[in-house]
Design a protein around this motif. Structure first.
Motif, PDB file in Angstrom:
ATOM      1  N   ARG A  87       0.799  -1.233   0.000  1.00 31.94           N
ATOM      2  CA  ARG A  87       0.000   0.000   0.000  1.00 31.94           C
ATOM      3  C   ARG A  87       0.832   1.285   0.000  1.00 31.94           C
ATOM      4  O   ARG A  87       0.544   2.200  -0.786  1.00 31.94           O
ATOM      5  CB  ARG A  87      -0.979  -0.025   1.173  1.00 31.94           C
ATOM      6  N   ARG A  91       0.618   4.030  -3.067  1.00 29.32           N
ATOM      7  CA  ARG A  91       0.220   5.417  -2.809  1.00 29.32           C
ATOM      8  C   ARG A  91       1.249   6.382  -3.403  1.00 29.32           C
ATOM      9  O   ARG A  91       0.896   7.383  -4.029  1.00 29.32           O
ATOM     10  CB  ARG A  91       0.073   5.617  -1.300  1.00 29.32           C
ATOM     11  N   ARG A  92       2.519   6.068  -3.252  1.00 24.56           N
ATOM     12  CA  ARG A  92       3.567   6.952  -3.759  1.00 24.56           C
ATOM     13  C   ARG A  92       3.669   6.922  -5.282  1.00 24.56           C
ATOM     14  O   ARG A  92       3.859   7.958  -5.910  1.00 24.56           O
ATOM     15  CB  ARG A  92       4.904   6.594  -3.126  1.00 24.56           C
ATOM     16  N   LYS A  94       1.351   6.245  -7.420  1.00 27.38           N
ATOM     17  CA  LYS A  94       0.173   6.932  -7.958  1.00 27.38           C
ATOM     18  C   LYS A  94       0.329   8.451  -7.836  1.00 27.38           C
ATOM     19  O   LYS A  94       0.066   9.194  -8.785  1.00 27.38           O
ATOM     20  CB  LYS A  94      -1.073   6.456  -7.208  1.00 27.38           C
TER      21      LYS A  94
END
Length: 104
Positions: A87, A91-92, A94
């Motif tokens: 995760r 997140r990074r 994206k």
């Protein structure tokens, strides 16, 4: 009798993990290409981008380790532990694609 943790039918849907890893891989390649173009002077890039790319990797690794340890400590299944570890990277990647391609 085999351990339930090793039973392939108890690890959830492996396609979800594959999909998450494929997205991270695809977005990582896009980020690498955009950052390389920036370092070559082909596109505008913030002067702090090289430092940012080093620092974010260390932060993502520590967050991923912490998330995996938390999930394992709760007794989550192996697929959920791996998903928790992925995760922070997702997140990074994206966020980097969005920021570097100026998509708001």
């Amino acid at each position: 009798m085999a351990s339930r943790k090793l039973d392939p039918f108890t690890i959830g849907n492996p396609m979800l993990l594959w999909q998450q890893m494929a997205r991270i891989a695809w977005e990582s390649q896009m980020v690498i290409a955009m950052r390389t173009a920036g370092m070559m002077g082909l596109v505008r890039q913030d002067a702090t981008e090289p430092t940012r790319m080093v620092v974010e990797k260390a932060n993502a690794a520590s967050e991923a380790m912490f998330a995996a340890l938390q999930a394992a400590g709760r007794g989550d299944r192996a697929d959920r532990v791996v998903a928790a570890a992925l995760r922070p990277y997702r997140r990074r990647t994206k966020a980097n694609v969005r920021r570097l391609s100026n998509k708001k």
